[in-house]
Write an enzyme that holds these catalytic residues in place. Structure first.
Site, PDB file in Angstrom:
ATOM      1  N   ARG A   1      40.341 -18.244 -32.292  1.00 16.91           N
ATOM      2  CA  ARG A   1      41.464 -17.542 -31.526  1.00 16.91           C
ATOM      3  C   ARG A   1      42.170 -18.726 -30.624  1.00 16.91           C
ATOM      4  O   ARG A   1      42.305 -18.717 -29.581  1.00 16.91           O
ATOM      5  CB  ARG A   1      40.994 -16.466 -30.524  1.00 16.91           C
TER       6      ARG A   1
ATOM      7  N   GLU B   1      32.240 -29.131 -29.971  1.00 20.10           N
ATOM      8  CA  GLU B   1      30.778 -28.691 -29.619  1.00 20.10           C
ATOM      9  C   GLU B   1      30.107 -27.522 -30.172  1.00 20.10           C
ATOM     10  O   GLU B   1      29.125 -27.382 -30.082  1.00 20.10           O
ATOM     11  CB  GLU B   1      31.172 -28.349 -27.923  1.00 20.10           C
TER      12      GLU B   1
ATOM     13  N   CYS C   1      39.700 -26.020 -26.757  1.00 19.98           N
ATOM     14  CA  CYS C   1      40.511 -24.853 -26.980  1.00 19.98           C
ATOM     15  C   CYS C   1      40.955 -24.241 -25.611  1.00 19.98           C
ATOM     16  O   CYS C   1      41.869 -24.618 -25.187  1.00 19.98           O
ATOM     17  CB  CYS C   1      39.432 -23.878 -27.457  1.00 19.98           C
TER      18      CYS C   1
ATOM     19  N   ARG D   1      49.078 -20.369 -26.630  1.00 19.70           N
ATOM     20  CA  ARG D   1      47.696 -19.559 -26.667  1.00 19.70           C
ATOM     21  C   ARG D   1      47.880 -18.544 -27.757  1.00 19.70           C
ATOM     22  O   ARG D   1      48.851 -18.128 -28.714  1.00 19.70           O
ATOM     23  CB  ARG D   1      47.631 -18.535 -25.527  1.00 19.70           C
TER      24      ARG D   1
ATOM     25  N   HIS E   1      36.716 -26.579 -31.412  1.00 21.04           N
ATOM     26  CA  HIS E   1      35.450 -26.773 -30.698  1.00 21.04           C
ATOM     27  C   HIS E   1      34.420 -27.511 -31.481  1.00 21.04           C
ATOM     28  O   HIS E   1      33.377 -27.406 -32.213  1.00 21.04           O
ATOM     29  CB  HIS E   1      34.845 -25.419 -30.927  1.00 21.04           C
TER      30      HIS E   1
HETATM   31  N1  GLN Z   1      42.439 -17.513 -26.960  1.00 21.96           N
HETATM   32  C1  GLN Z   1      41.436 -18.286 -25.940  1.00 21.96           C
HETATM   33  C2  GLN Z   1      42.241 -18.340 -24.654  1.00 21.96           C
HETATM   34  O1  GLN Z   1      43.394 -18.264 -24.462  1.00 21.96           O
HETATM   35  C3  GLN Z   1      40.902 -19.470 -26.159  1.00 21.96           C
HETATM   36  C4  GLN Z   1      39.546 -19.098 -27.231  1.00 21.96           C
HETATM   37  C5  GLN Z   1      38.805 -20.325 -27.340  1.00 21.96           C
HETATM   38  O2  GLN Z   1      38.454 -21.302 -26.540  1.00 21.96           O
HETATM   39  N2  GLN Z   1      38.029 -20.395 -28.271  1.00 21.96           N
HETATM   40  O3  GLN Z   1      41.605 -19.089 -23.675  1.00 21.96           O
END
Ligand code: GLN
Length: 200
Positions: A137, A179, A78, A107, A177
């Site tokens: 996100r 993890e 992410c 992003r 994720h």
């Molecule tokens: N939106 C976050 C960013 O721009 C990433 C979100 C996440 O790692 N869950 O870093």
């Protein structure tokens, strides 16, 4: 092999736990000398703008960039994927990446925090069952260079497919994720493929 998890911000403990469950002891690293000592690095999920700013103020960008460029096995999830991308769309002004991964990433591509979701994904190289992927996100990948392997993709609301897991040589990145679930097969993939290849 010394595996470090970059510990400036984000879900560091979860990665250390997942790696441990794959039989790999890893440590949280946040100084130049700790980072210099590792043979492999995980960049966690969190907030890429915060990690980037902290890495800049602690003088870590160059050392991480050089180690990745010289072949260190690296896995980003992410925010970690964003930090590994050579090009970031919808970043903040002046947002820096470690880079090395020849992709353009967008992003917050799926929308805001409330648009977070979970879905089962087919992941190349990991057979049944599918990977249960948690997107918070999350970014998606807009473009990849010809030597970037797409390992998993997802369709957006308009039916267009976007890569969400990619590998290029020593770098693995997922928009989701692994993890945050009990399924450690993506970490295992990193350890067994990227880390093992680097010590051959
Ligand atoms: N939106 C976050 C960013 O721009 C990433 C979100 C996440 O790692 N869950 O870093």
């Amino acid at each position: 092999m010394q595996v470090g998890v970059l510990a400036l911000q984000g879900d560091v403990r979860e990665h250390i736990k997942a790696l441990g469950e794959c039989g790999v002891t890893s440590t949280a690293v946040k100084t130049k000398s700790e980072i210099s000592a590792v043979d492999a690095l995980v960049i966690p999920g969190g907030e890429s703008t915060t990690i980037s700013k902290l890495a800049r103020s602690f003088g870590l960008i160059e050392v991480i960039r050089e180690k990745i460029a010289s072949g260190m096995p690296t896995f980003g999830t992410c925010a970690g994927m964003i930090l590994l991308a050579n090009k970031v769309e919808d970043g903040i002004v002046g947002q820096e990446s470690f880079g090395g991964l020849d992709i353009t990433v967008r992003r917050n591509a799926f929308g805001r925090q409330v648009d977070s979701f979970e879905i089962d994904l087919q992941f190349k190289g990991i057979t049944d069952p599918k990977i249960h992927a948690v997107f918070i996100r999350a970014p998606w990948v807009e473009t990849v260079a010809s030597d970037v392997e797409v390992l998993a993709s997802i369709s957006d609301a308009a039916g267009k497919s976007h890569p969400v897991a990619v590998r290029q040589k020593n770098i693995l990145a997922t928009a989701f994720h692994p993890e945050l679930t009990a399924d450690n097969r993506v970490h295992k993939f990193f350890v067994e493929n990227l880390c093992r290849e680097s010590v051959k």
